[in-house]
Design a protein around this motif. Structure first.
Motif, PDB file in Angstrom:
ATOM      1  N   ALA A  20      14.059 -28.800  11.308  1.00  0.00           N
ATOM      2  CA  ALA A  20      13.017 -29.016  12.321  1.00  0.00           C
ATOM      3  C   ALA A  20      11.965 -27.915  12.254  1.00  0.00           C
ATOM      4  CB  ALA A  20      13.648 -29.065  13.713  1.00  0.00           C
ATOM      5  N   PHE A  21      12.412 -26.679  12.107  1.00  0.00           N
ATOM      6  CA  PHE A  21      11.496 -25.539  12.029  1.00  0.00           C
ATOM      7  C   PHE A  21      10.595 -25.640  10.800  1.00  0.00           C
ATOM      8  CE2 PHE A  21      10.843 -21.124  10.435  1.00  0.00           C
ATOM      9  CZ  PHE A  21       9.921 -20.720  11.396  1.00  0.00           C
ATOM     10  N   LEU A  22      11.176 -25.990   9.658  1.00  0.00           N
ATOM     11  CA  LEU A  22      10.383 -26.100   8.435  1.00  0.00           C
ATOM     12  C   LEU A  22       9.377 -27.241   8.521  1.00  0.00           C
ATOM     13  CD1 LEU A  22      13.074 -25.453   5.675  1.00  0.00           C
ATOM     14  CD2 LEU A  22      11.255 -23.920   6.446  1.00  0.00           C
ATOM     15  N   SER A  23       9.743 -28.348   9.173  1.00  0.00           N
ATOM     16  CA  SER A  23       8.789 -29.458   9.307  1.00  0.00           C
ATOM     17  C   SER A  23       7.598 -29.050  10.150  1.00  0.00           C
ATOM     18  CB  SER A  23       9.477 -30.689   9.900  1.00  0.00           C
ATOM     19  OG  SER A  23       9.653 -30.570  11.292  1.00  0.00           O
ATOM     20  N   ALA A  24       7.819 -28.122  11.088  1.00  0.00           N
ATOM     21  CA  ALA A  24       6.705 -27.608  11.894  1.00  0.00           C
ATOM     22  C   ALA A  24       5.879 -26.595  11.108  1.00  0.00           C
ATOM     23  CB  ALA A  24       7.238 -26.982  13.175  1.00  0.00           C
ATOM     24  N   CYS A  25       6.550 -25.832  10.240  1.00  0.00           N
ATOM     25  CA  CYS A  25       5.844 -24.813   9.449  1.00  0.00           C
ATOM     26  C   CYS A  25       4.983 -25.428   8.351  1.00  0.00           C
ATOM     27  CB  CYS A  25       6.845 -23.855   8.816  1.00  0.00           C
ATOM     28  SG  CYS A  25       7.619 -22.714   9.969  1.00  0.00           S
ATOM     29  N   GLU A  26       5.494 -26.457   7.718  1.00  0.00           N
ATOM     30  CA  GLU A  26       4.862 -27.008   6.516  1.00  0.00           C
ATOM     31  C   GLU A  26       3.864 -28.103   6.858  1.00  0.00           C
ATOM     32  OE1 GLU A  26       8.294 -28.187   4.350  1.00  0.00           O
ATOM     33  OE2 GLU A  26       8.853 -26.130   3.800  1.00  0.00           O
ATOM     34  N   GLN A  27       2.953 -27.798   7.742  1.00  0.00           N
ATOM     35  CA  GLN A  27       1.915 -28.736   8.139  1.00  0.00           C
ATOM     36  C   GLN A  27       0.664 -28.534   7.291  1.00  0.00           C
ATOM     37  OE1 GLN A  27       1.965 -31.226  10.881  1.00  0.00           O
ATOM     38  NE2 GLN A  27       4.108 -30.875  10.326  1.00  0.00           N
ATOM     39  N   THR A  28      -0.099 -29.611   7.105  1.00  0.00           N
ATOM     40  CA  THR A  28      -1.338 -29.519   6.319  1.00  0.00           C
ATOM     41  C   THR A  28      -2.457 -28.835   7.099  1.00  0.00           C
ATOM     42  OG1 THR A  28      -1.894 -31.760   7.038  1.00  0.00           O
ATOM     43  CG2 THR A  28      -0.812 -31.533   4.910  1.00  0.00           C
ATOM     44  N   LEU A  29      -2.275 -28.669   8.383  1.00  0.00           N
ATOM     45  CA  LEU A  29      -3.256 -27.947   9.200  1.00  0.00           C
ATOM     46  C   LEU A  29      -3.193 -26.462   8.861  1.00  0.00           C
ATOM     47  CD1 LEU A  29      -5.294 -28.393  11.570  1.00  0.00           C
ATOM     48  CD2 LEU A  29      -3.433 -27.768  13.116  1.00  0.00           C
ATOM     49  N   ASP A  30      -4.333 -25.790   8.923  1.00  0.00           N
ATOM     50  CA  ASP A  30      -4.405 -24.356   8.656  1.00  0.00           C
ATOM     51  C   ASP A  30      -3.365 -23.620   9.513  1.00  0.00           C
ATOM     52  OD1 ASP A  30      -5.044 -21.753   8.221  1.00  0.00           O
ATOM     53  OD2 ASP A  30      -7.117 -21.873   8.894  1.00  0.00           O
ATOM     54  N   PRO A  31      -2.442 -22.869   8.904  1.00  0.00           N
ATOM     55  CA  PRO A  31      -1.370 -22.206   9.662  1.00  0.00           C
ATOM     56  C   PRO A  31      -1.870 -21.292  10.773  1.00  0.00           C
ATOM     57  CG  PRO A  31      -0.929 -22.088   7.307  1.00  0.00           C
ATOM     58  CD  PRO A  31      -2.323 -22.618   7.462  1.00  0.00           C
ATOM     59  N   SER A  32      -3.049 -20.704  10.584  1.00  0.00           N
ATOM     60  CA  SER A  32      -3.561 -19.779  11.599  1.00  0.00           C
ATOM     61  C   SER A  32      -4.063 -20.489  12.853  1.00  0.00           C
ATOM     62  CB  SER A  32      -4.698 -18.939  11.004  1.00  0.00           C
ATOM     63  OG  SER A  32      -5.802 -19.778  10.654  1.00  0.00           O
ATOM     64  N   SER A  33      -4.141 -21.822  12.801  1.00  0.00           N
ATOM     65  CA  SER A  33      -4.716 -22.555  13.924  1.00  0.00           C
ATOM     66  C   SER A  33      -3.673 -23.121  14.883  1.00  0.00           C
ATOM     67  CB  SER A  33      -5.601 -23.691  13.412  1.00  0.00           C
ATOM     68  OG  SER A  33      -4.822 -24.619  12.688  1.00  0.00           O
ATOM     69  N   TYR A  34      -2.389 -22.905  14.578  1.00  0.00           N
ATOM     70  CA  TYR A  34      -1.362 -23.388  15.499  1.00  0.00           C
ATOM     71  C   TYR A  34      -0.194 -22.413  15.546  1.00  0.00           C
ATOM     72  CZ  TYR A  34       1.529 -25.152  11.576  1.00  0.00           C
ATOM     73  OH  TYR A  34       2.301 -25.272  10.461  1.00  0.00           O
ATOM     74  N   GLU A  35       0.596 -22.505  16.588  1.00  0.00           N
ATOM     75  CA  GLU A  35       1.744 -21.623  16.771  1.00  0.00           C
ATOM     76  C   GLU A  35       3.019 -22.444  16.935  1.00  0.00           C
ATOM     77  OE1 GLU A  35       1.554 -19.422  20.417  1.00  0.00           O
ATOM     78  OE2 GLU A  35       1.006 -21.173  21.618  1.00  0.00           O
ATOM     79  N   ILE A  36       4.146 -21.802  16.647  1.00  0.00           N
ATOM     80  CA  ILE A  36       5.457 -22.424  16.827  1.00  0.00           C
ATOM     81  C   ILE A  36       6.241 -21.571  17.818  1.00  0.00           C
ATOM     82  CG2 ILE A  36       7.594 -23.158  15.706  1.00  0.00           C
ATOM     83  CD1 ILE A  36       5.995 -23.310  13.078  1.00  0.00           C
ATOM     84  N   ILE A  37       6.661 -22.186  18.895  1.00  0.00           N
ATOM     85  CA  ILE A  37       7.415 -21.476  19.928  1.00  0.00           C
ATOM     86  C   ILE A  37       8.832 -22.054  19.979  1.00  0.00           C
ATOM     87  CG2 ILE A  37       7.538 -20.868  22.368  1.00  0.00           C
ATOM     88  CD1 ILE A  37       4.517 -21.363  22.535  1.00  0.00           C
ATOM     89  N   ILE A  38       9.816 -21.231  19.637  1.00  0.00           N
ATOM     90  CA  ILE A  38      11.218 -21.644  19.705  1.00  0.00           C
ATOM     91  C   ILE A  38      11.829 -21.024  20.961  1.00  0.00           C
ATOM     92  CG2 ILE A  38      13.460 -21.600  18.540  1.00  0.00           C
ATOM     93  CD1 ILE A  38      11.987 -21.292  15.903  1.00  0.00           C
ATOM     94  N   ILE A  39      12.395 -21.863  21.806  1.00  0.00           N
ATOM     95  CA  ILE A  39      12.967 -21.385  23.065  1.00  0.00           C
ATOM     96  C   ILE A  39      14.462 -21.687  23.084  1.00  0.00           C
ATOM     97  CG2 ILE A  39      12.860 -21.517  25.584  1.00  0.00           C
ATOM     98  CD1 ILE A  39       9.987 -22.460  25.320  1.00  0.00           C
ATOM     99  N   ASP A  40      15.254 -20.642  23.089  1.00  0.00           N
ATOM    100  CA  ASP A  40      16.707 -20.791  23.137  1.00  0.00           C
ATOM    101  C   ASP A  40      17.163 -20.899  24.589  1.00  0.00           C
ATOM    102  OD1 ASP A  40      19.439 -20.761  22.573  1.00  0.00           O
ATOM    103  OD2 ASP A  40      19.509 -18.559  22.651  1.00  0.00           O
ATOM    104  N   ASP A  41      17.740 -22.037  24.921  1.00  0.00           N
ATOM    105  CA  ASP A  41      18.183 -22.282  26.300  1.00  0.00           C
ATOM    106  C   ASP A  41      19.613 -21.761  26.505  1.00  0.00           C
ATOM    107  OD1 ASP A  41      17.980 -23.167  28.898  1.00  0.00           O
ATOM    108  OD2 ASP A  41      18.531 -25.246  28.431  1.00  0.00           O
TER     109      ASP A  41
END
Length: 727
Positions: A20-41
């Motif tokens: 799941a994390f890699l699918s969010a990282c490997e986007q065609t959108l410029d990496p600097s234009s989005y963030e990934i927030i992982i929240i451990d419950d």
């Protein structure tokens, strides 16, 4: 920050969380234009905690903005999502469960859809189920009533943060007996109450993992009770969803002055708009119709005429072809907002954006494909392919374009609204910032040409024109002419069309470049490997004359006239007919093949060389043509042709002398003219066939267009433009 991907985690299996994390990282959108927030419950699994430690430790070396948050106690999925939304910096939110996946273009194309309408609260994707059970669900059309009855929007929809905040996030609701409502479904309904609406995006995919536990979460009885809670909660709020309905109608019409159904004038304007449409053939937006027009029509006709003449909002034919009900307001703040948000994402590129209508087999498409291949292989340019419709007669051209370019967007999948497609395309242009744009039968790019030259004055716009038919009463030449001040160069596929372009529209000869259709080298059947097309396989006597027809089975190619030719010669047992192709008239052809013993229909043809080599003569009945590939393929094989005397055939027959023309009338008698030529001039026709190969070698051999391509690339696509931003 443009977008935020929030991934809630609770004791997720490490391999699933990593995917799941890699699918969010490997986007065609410029990496600097989005963030990934992982929240451990507050996970208790040591394996999960270890992977989170690894991700957190490597976050600083990641191209993406990655943040890992750990909660002191378990709060539940809804609260985790709300917390993620609170700390998110992006204007758009995606909540991705830690065991699910998204396609690599999810964010880029999702943003394009979100930018296509100011009141789009969320966009929802296609869904692919995988794991314990596999299935596919296509994103349904948006509808408020259906959304009240059942939820058809995926969990990982992209939300506008402003919309999310307007409903104060998600809510978790439990009633007597421990019955919980569907929080995602309730979120969409709450957004409707606030005036937001949803838009499907059929270009992106959400991969939903189905395991045994998720399949058994709610029993049928509990699910029914949960739906009742939902219906009971929102049935009294349905009247408050009128704002969402109005905003949706406004977006669909492309008008910024849509009248509310609650306004008494709405219904009188509806009636007047219908009258104008019925009697004056003016498709006027309802909000633009004035009630005074009815009085003018009865008492002051001159005044009505004056009013109608001054309707500056009426769309031009190109805008109408895009489905717009009024002309584009280029000064609208929405276009400037899209540019401001997206243009700074990445620097200008050296890529080429190619915009055409669909992946359809044809001569001009082959010219475009050859040019794309040359740009990719020889020049090393990145190519971005945008089409209006994601379909065609076969998959060949789709696959060929995919081999040399990246599919940047299919407009019909990005938005269901005409003006939405325009804005989604504008968003993609602002993101990619191509150095050059090649247009071929893409009316949306024509409509955006003024904006492109205003905001990106250095971008070169090249227009590939191929035939004078295909768009009704006006041709692509006519539609292109509305934007002639913003187009740097026209490419045409014959000298005839260059003369037509310069003579009719007054275009400077220096701005028109001729690039001929190219065909692959073909050899006569005697020199080829064995083909499935043979007299023996088809049951055709060795002494019979074979008359062939190869092409799309649609009204443009007029296969019905070929069937009339077959019918008219049934008494002549020395003629056999061979027909190949696919299209909307296939069932008619198949029925005729079963009726006439002299006709063999072989379906869709992949081996054109083998098919044409078997023919003694190939006939055409086309209503219009650009530069037909099949005719050039016949010429390369020394197979003579009989064709109508129209623009697409005149130049090759005049220069190559490999066939005969007949005057076409399109009145159902053209087959008699072809029959006369076959009966009276067959020997002469056979002498013309051998002229074809030398003509093809001179004008249409594969890669003989490279000098023209070099001129186009060096002098047009990547040179200083002659069109300035003042346009």
């Amino acid at each position: 920050m443009l977008a935020s991907v929030v991934i809630p985690v609770y004791n997720t299996k490490p391999d699933q969380l990593e995917a799941a994390f890699l699918s969010a990282c490997e986007q065609t959108l410029d990496p600097s234009s989005y963030e990934i927030i992982i929240i451990d419950d507050h996970s208790t699994s040591q394996d999960t905690l270890h992977l989170l430690d690894v991700i957190e430790g490597q976050a600083s070396r990641c191209a993406n903005h990655v943040t890992v948050k750990r909660l002191a106690k378990n709060t539940g999925l809804v609260q985790v999502r709300n917390f993620g939304a609170q700390i998110a910096k992006g204007d758009f939110l995606v909540f991705l469960d830690s065991d699910d996946l998204v396609s690599s273009d999810y964010l880029l194309k999702g943003l394009a859809t979100m930018m296509s309408g100011e009141k789009i609260g969320w966009t929802y994707p296609n869904v692919v189920g995988f794991g314990f059970e596999q299935n596919f669900s296509r994103a349904e059309d948006f509808g408020i009533r259906r959304l009240f009855v059942y939820n058809y929007c995926a969990t990982a929809s992209m939300f506008r943060k402003k919309a999310w905040e307007s409903i104060k996030g998600q809510r978790d609701k439990t009633v007597a007996g421990g019955v919980k409502w569907y929080e995602d479904w309730a979120t969409y309904m709450s957004l409707l109450v606030k005036g937001w609406y949803g838009e499907p995006n059929r270009s992106i995919v959400f991969y939903y993992r189905k395991n045994i536990k998720s399949m058994m979460t709610r029993s049928p009885e509990l699910a029914l009770a949960s739906r009742y809670v939902h219906w009971r909660t929102f049935v009294c709020r349905l009247p408050f969803m009128a704002g969402a309905k109005l905003n949706y109608m406004k977006a669909r019409s492309g008008s910024e002055t849509t009248t509310s159904p609650l306004d008494p004038r709405y219904y009188s304007r509806q009636a007047l708009a219908m009258l104008l449409r019925q009697f004056l053939k003016i498709d006027t937006p309802v909000a633009r119709v004035k009630t005074r027009y009815l009085f003018y029509a009865m008492a002051r006709p001159k005044k009505l005429i004056s009013e109608l003449v001054s309707l500056r909002f009426l769309p031009n034919p190109c805008e109408q072809y895009c489905g717009l009900s009024e002309s584009i307001n280029y000064s609208s703040s929405s276009f400037d907002e899209i540019y401001s948000k997206l243009s700074a994402l990445s620097p200008a590129s050296s890529s080429v954006l190619v915009g055409h209508y669909w992946w359809r087999a044809g001569g001009a498409e082959q010219v475009l494909l050859d040019l794309c291949g040359y740009l990719k292989e020889i020049q090393g340019r990145e190519l971005l392919d945008i089409v209006v419709l994601g379909r065609g007669e076969n998959k060949y051209f789709s696959e060929q374009f995919s081999s040399v370019s990246l599919c940047a967007g299919i407009l019909e999948e990005l938005s269901t609204s005409p003006i939405g497609r325009i804005k989604a395309l504008w968003a993609l242009i602002c993101i990619h910032k191509p150095a050059s744009i090649i247009i071929m039968s893409n009316p949306h790019l024509y409509c955006l040409a003024p904006l492109i030259k205003k905001y990106f004055p250095s971008v070169r716009i090249v227009d590939l024109l191929h035939c004078t038919g295909a768009t009704g009463t006006l041709s692509w030449f006519d539609l292109s002419n509305y934007y002639k001040d913003f187009i740097d160069t026209r490419i045409v596929i014959s000298e005839t069309y260059k003369d037509f372009m310069c003579g009719r529209y007054g275009v400077d000869e220096s701005k028109v470049l001729v690039v001929h259709n190219q065909v692959k080298p073909m050899r006569p059947q005697s020199q080829q490997a064995p083909s499935k097309y043979s007299r023996m396989a088809l049951g055709i006597p060795d002494t019979n004359l074979i008359v062939g027809f190869l092409g799309r089975l649609d009204m443009q190619k007029r296969p019905d006239e070929f069937l009339r030719l077959v019918e008219s010669t049934q008494a002549n047992s020395g003629i056999s007919y061979l027909m190949g192709g696919d299209g909307e008239l296939r069932s008619t052809v198949e029925k005729a093949a079963s009726q006439y013993g002299s006709l063999s229909y072989v379906g869709n043809v992949k081996d054109a060389g083998g098919f044409l080599s078997l023919c003694d003569v190939v006939v055409f009945f086309s209503e219009y043509e650009g530069m037909p590939l099949v005719a050039l393929e016949c010429a390369s094989l020394s197979v003579p042709i009989i064709a109508p005397d129209i623009v697409g055939f005149r130049e090759p027959i005049a220069n190559g002398e490999f066939g005969m023309l007949y005057p076409s009338c399109y009145d159902g008698t053209d087959h008699t003219k072809v029959k006369t030529i076959i009966e009276n001039d067959l020997s002469k026709l056979r002498l013309l066939g051998p002229n074809g190969p030398s003509y093809v070698q001179t004008y249409h051999a594969r890669y003989s267009a490279r000098p023209g391509f070099d001129q186009l690339i060096n002098s047009v696509l990547f040179s200083k433009p002659s069109i300035c931003a003042s346009h």
